[in-house]
Design an enzyme around this catalytic site. Structure first.
Site: not given
Length: 436
Positions: A372, A276, A222
């Protein structure tokens, strides 16, 4: 890295690279197992049998332990002989040399969590000695192309020539500097997490990542939405803990290989965040130093241990509405079982099989925006020495550091074969690439 938030209804969104919110509605080694052997046993074995034989005897004791076994494939610390544990006989066997030594060495290294084999050779047991091993396994060369573990393609044999395989695996998961211990939510220091990198788009830190080698970084899919896909605008920074450090080494990006099963890239309205995961291939190879080192992958079949305390690192926001950290942050957080994390008080069945949660039920310490793609690492000694393994990738969560809303991570052990296949298949690729 975030402290407890003031906004209980906030989600981990953001204008840069936020973690997206989800939609609503035979014995394995464990990540972070720590074998323990009494010093008296070690000393006695060394004295009575010599270092070579003692090392395998000690490993055998550890492997047979009911609590924290070593992995069933090992490299001898002396001459790098590759050995596999025979559970039936309770002993170690060497791998008989064959025409497929290169492939067997590569498979053995990958199985133990190393990215690749750097070299291989063979020795004669009559001159090199058995050193505590007993007999041989031979390899079914025809089965190698589809094998994921050595045990899939080996059987007991006589090995008439008496020549066995040795291998050198790419080192990983070890610090090159002595470091002090820090307990969660604090500034880190140079050399503590040498695999941590910063992924920056137009100079802005958007995501973290983990070095698997000098030229491959593992991160979250992502991090690369449509608006951030001009690869010439990406830079990877390594070897520093301060985001503005002049000592950081930076390189461009040749290719991004992302998982074809990451559904939001197919349809932006989908809020399901399985798969992901993405690999970044650098434009050239980073120099490996005491500040830049690769992390290990989990060994084949290695399971997460509920309650085990591991470490997440990143430069993310220190609060949900706060600023990104200027110095790399680290926090120790426990793994939470999927059963607990899928309960109504937590995420209510939003945690899929290839995800896991980590954090404290009461909140207080967590990853946040900007973390992230970064590493969730656990330390273990299943390969005979202490190493850090990349067990998770920072993926998503609700808010930051909220009670009963822990961070959610991509479970790396479920993507080992995807990682190895992507690296072998797309080493010459450029641009954005999909790997099923």
């Amino acid at each position: 890295m975030a402290k407890e938030d003031e906004e209980p209804g906030a989600h981990r969104g953001g204008s840069t690279c936020s973690r997206p919110q989800p939609g609503k509605g035979g014995r394995t080694a464990a990540c972070c197992s720590r074998p323990k052997v009494a010093a008296l046993i070690v000393g006695t074995l060394l004295f009575l049998t010599g270092i070579g034989a003692a090392s395998w005897a000690i490993v055998t004791i550890l492997l047979q332990s009911d609590q924290e076994p070593l992995y069933q494939v090992q490299l001898s610390p002396g001459d790098s002989r590759l050995a596999v544990f025979d559970k039936t006989e309770g002993t170690w066997r060497l791998l008989c040399s064959s025409r497929s030594n290169a492939r067997v060495a590569g498979l053995g290294c990958e199985e133990m969590g190393f990215l690749r084999a750097l070299a291989h050779s063979e020795l004669d047991v009559r001159t090199a000695g058995a050193n505590g091993t007993s007999g041989f396994f031979c390899v079914d060369e025809g089965g190698l192309p589809l094998a994921q573990r050595l045990l899939d393609v080996i059987s007991v044999c006589d090995c008439p020539r008496g020549r066995f395989l040795t291998a050198t695996c790419q080192d990983c998961g070890r610090r090159k500097l002595p470091v002090d211990r820090i307990v969660g939510g604090q500034d880190s220091s140079l050399g503590r997490w040498p695999w941590q990198v910063s992924l920056r788009y137009d100079g802005t830190h958007l995501c973290g990542g983990s070095l698997l080698s000098g030229d491959w970084v593992l991160t979250a899919a992502h991090c690369f939405p449509e608006r951030n896909r001009v690869l010439s605008r990406w830079r990877v920074f390594a070897g520093a803990v301060a985001r503005t450090s002049p000592h950081a080494v930076q390189l461009g990006v040749q290719a991004v290989i992302y998982h074809g099963g990451y559904l939001p890239f197919r349809d932006p309205t989908i809020d399901e965040n399985s798969n992901d995961i993405a690999l970044v291939h650098l434009s050239s190879s980073l120099p490996l130093t005491e500040y830049i080192q690769p992390v290990c992958l989990p060994a084949a079949g290695q399971a997460l241990v509920d309650g085990k305390v591991c470490t997440v690192t990143g430069w993310g926001n220190t609060q949900f509405y706060g600023q990104q950290a200027m110095v790399l942050q680290e926090a120790r957080v426990p793994i939470i079982s999927n059963e607990v994390c899928n309960s109504p008080d937590f995420y209510g069945n939003q945690i899929k099989p290839k995800m896991f949660c980590a954090g404290y039920p009461e909140g207080g310490i967590d990853a946040c925006q900007g973390d992230s793609g970064g590493p969730f690492v656990c330390e273990d000694s299943i390969s005979g020495t202490s190493r850090w393994r990349l067990c998770g990738i920072v993926s998503w969560g609700t808010g930051c550091a909220l009670a009963r809303k822990p961070g959610v991570y991509t479970k790396v052990t479920d993507f080992r074969e995807w990682i190895f296949k992507a690296i072998k298949t797309h080493s010459e690729a450029s641009g954005m690439v999909t790997q099923p």
